[in-house]
Write an enzyme that holds these catalytic residues in place. Structure first.
Site, PDB file in Angstrom:
ATOM      1  N   ASN A   9       0.884  -1.172   0.000  1.00  0.00           N
ATOM      2  CA  ASN A   9       0.000   0.000   0.000  1.00  0.00           C
ATOM      3  C   ASN A   9       0.914   1.213   0.000  1.00  0.00           C
ATOM      4  O   ASN A   9       1.497   1.550   1.023  1.00  0.00           O
ATOM      5  CB  ASN A   9      -0.896  -0.017   1.247  1.00  0.00           C
ATOM      6  CG  ASN A   9      -1.691   1.276   1.383  1.00  0.00           C
ATOM      7  OD1 ASN A   9      -1.728   2.104   0.468  1.00  0.00           O
ATOM      8  ND2 ASN A   9      -2.319   1.466   2.545  1.00  0.00           N
ATOM      9  N   LYS A  11       0.212   4.214  -0.264  1.00  0.00           N
ATOM     10  CA  LYS A  11      -0.401   5.424   0.320  1.00  0.00           C
ATOM     11  C   LYS A  11      -0.135   6.612  -0.612  1.00  0.00           C
ATOM     12  O   LYS A  11      -0.071   6.435  -1.826  1.00  0.00           O
ATOM     13  CB  LYS A  11       0.098   5.653   1.748  1.00  0.00           C
ATOM     14  CG  LYS A  11      -0.073   4.379   2.600  1.00  0.00           C
ATOM     15  CD  LYS A  11       0.147   4.580   4.059  1.00  0.00           C
ATOM     16  CE  LYS A  11      -0.053   3.245   4.792  1.00  0.00           C
ATOM     17  NZ  LYS A  11       0.047   3.355   6.238  1.00  0.00           N
ATOM     18  N   HIS A  95      -9.415   1.453   4.993  1.00  0.00           N
ATOM     19  CA  HIS A  95      -8.104   1.600   5.626  1.00  0.00           C
ATOM     20  C   HIS A  95      -8.254   2.538   6.822  1.00  0.00           C
ATOM     21  O   HIS A  95      -9.041   3.491   6.786  1.00  0.00           O
ATOM     22  CB  HIS A  95      -7.077   2.158   4.634  1.00  0.00           C
ATOM     23  CG  HIS A  95      -5.693   2.094   5.193  1.00  0.00           C
ATOM     24  ND1 HIS A  95      -5.213   3.033   6.066  1.00  0.00           N
ATOM     25  CD2 HIS A  95      -4.713   1.175   5.039  1.00  0.00           C
ATOM     26  CE1 HIS A  95      -3.979   2.688   6.428  1.00  0.00           C
ATOM     27  NE2 HIS A  95      -3.655   1.564   5.810  1.00  0.00           N
ATOM     28  N   GLU A  97      -6.609   4.910   7.824  1.00  0.00           N
ATOM     29  CA  GLU A  97      -6.432   6.344   7.509  1.00  0.00           C
ATOM     30  C   GLU A  97      -7.698   6.928   6.892  1.00  0.00           C
ATOM     31  O   GLU A  97      -8.029   8.094   7.111  1.00  0.00           O
ATOM     32  CB  GLU A  97      -5.206   6.521   6.611  1.00  0.00           C
ATOM     33  CG  GLU A  97      -3.919   6.322   7.419  1.00  0.00           C
ATOM     34  CD  GLU A  97      -2.772   5.653   6.668  1.00  0.00           C
ATOM     35  OE1 GLU A  97      -2.750   5.701   5.439  1.00  0.00           O
ATOM     36  OE2 GLU A  97      -1.901   5.081   7.354  1.00  0.00           O
ATOM     37  N   GLU A 167      -5.174  -4.704  10.596  1.00  0.00           N
ATOM     38  CA  GLU A 167      -4.125  -3.705  10.782  1.00  0.00           C
ATOM     39  C   GLU A 167      -4.384  -2.943  12.079  1.00  0.00           C
ATOM     40  O   GLU A 167      -5.168  -1.990  12.098  1.00  0.00           O
ATOM     41  CB  GLU A 167      -4.129  -2.708   9.616  1.00  0.00           C
ATOM     42  CG  GLU A 167      -3.911  -3.345   8.267  1.00  0.00           C
ATOM     43  CD  GLU A 167      -3.369  -2.323   7.263  1.00  0.00           C
ATOM     44  OE1 GLU A 167      -2.218  -2.482   6.865  1.00  0.00           O
ATOM     45  OE2 GLU A 167      -4.090  -1.380   6.911  1.00  0.00           O
ATOM     46  N   GLY A 173       2.668   2.459  10.694  1.00  0.00           N
ATOM     47  CA  GLY A 173       3.614   3.559  10.519  1.00  0.00           C
ATOM     48  C   GLY A 173       4.341   3.957  11.789  1.00  0.00           C
ATOM     49  O   GLY A 173       4.970   5.007  11.849  1.00  0.00           O
ATOM     50  N   SER A 212       3.598  -1.964  10.265  1.00  0.00           N
ATOM     51  CA  SER A 212       5.051  -2.046  10.465  1.00  0.00           C
ATOM     52  C   SER A 212       5.626  -3.415  10.137  1.00  0.00           C
ATOM     53  O   SER A 212       6.618  -3.839  10.744  1.00  0.00           O
ATOM     54  CB  SER A 212       5.434  -1.604  11.883  1.00  0.00           C
ATOM     55  OG  SER A 212       5.051  -0.246  12.091  1.00  0.00           O
TER      56      SER A 212
END
Ligand code: 13P
Length: 250
Positions: A9, A11, A95, A97, A167, A173, A212
């Protein structure tokens, strides 16, 4: 045996030049990854270029988001049919985010899952708890609720047409990976709640870990019985790291 899937991904990262370099590197090294599926989810504006660079290779590609609508006056949005037009196999939905920064709730995410599926795309349903939720002991409830929203709209069968990505938000991250045991525990829980509704779907669905995952920790995570691959952020931007994770998947 479920096939493993390693999906990058990207991003909102990259440029025409950096993407070309990254894909050249992946294409060069991908020959020896035989058993696993590999995919990259690119920023929408680059998907056409990714398609031309990856057509005829074993690497699939996908989008990171889609609209709930089919077409019309929705400035800035991208429809499932457009994603299909560029021969994407996958599209990420929900996701963390998108959920936290753009206010996508379970109902919107479920609708996106349905729209992607109806278009023949493979939706990757991203779920996972925040640090607060983990510390309050509600990880399982949160994951179950996020999955149940799709089941309520589309039925449990719908999950057999997609992929689930667990996730944990606190691991995304941050460099803080869930331990293999922590991740396996949640993956097994997800498979168990699916099995309660349909054993065949539970057996079939690929459940990826994301947060991560990197070249150093991938092998241990991917060795867990219910971890069927990875959804990789930062480490998918470096060809060598991404290829190392792909090789770890077997
Ligand atoms: P990182 O691998 O950078 O933690 O990102 C994970 C992720 O969000 C993949 O979708």
């Amino acid at each position: 045996m479920r096939q493993k899937l390693v999906a990058g991904n990207w991003k909102m990262n990259g440029s025409r030049a950096s993407i070309k370099e990254l894909l050249d590197g992946i294409k060069k090294g991908i020959g020896d990854v035989v058993n696993s599926e590999v995919a990259v989810c690119a920023p929408a504006i680059y998907i056409g270029e990714v398609e031309s660079q990856l057509s005829g290779t074993p690497v699939a590609w996908g989008a990171q988001n889609l609209s709930t609508e089919a077409s019309g006056a929705f400035t800035g949005e991208i429809a499932a049919s457009m994603i299909n037009d560029f021969n994407c196999k996958y599209v990420l939905v929900g996701h963390s985010e998108r959920r936290t920064l753009y206010g996508e709730g379970d109902a919107v995410v479920a609708k996106k899952y349905a729209v992607a599926r109806a278009a023949g795309l493979k939706p990757v349903l991203c779920i996972g708890e925040t640090l607060d939720e983990r510390e309050s002991g509600v990880t399982e409830q949160v994951c179950a609720r996020q999955i149940q929203a799709v089941i309520e709209l589309e039925g449990v069968d719908a999950l057999a047409d997609g992929v689930i990505a667990y996730e944990p938000v606190w691991a995304i991250g941050t460099g803080k990976t869930a331990s293999p045991e922590q991740a396996q525990e949640v993956h097994a829980f997800i498979r168990r709640i699916l099995a309660d509704q349909d054993a065949g779907v539970a057996e079939k669905v690929q459940i990826l870990y994301g947060g991560s995952m990197n070249a150093a920790n991938a092998a241990e995570l991917l060795a867990q019985p219910d971890i069927d691959g990875g959804l990789i952020g930062g480490a998918s931007l470096k060809a060598e790291d991404f290829l190392t994770i792909c090789r770890a998947a077997g």
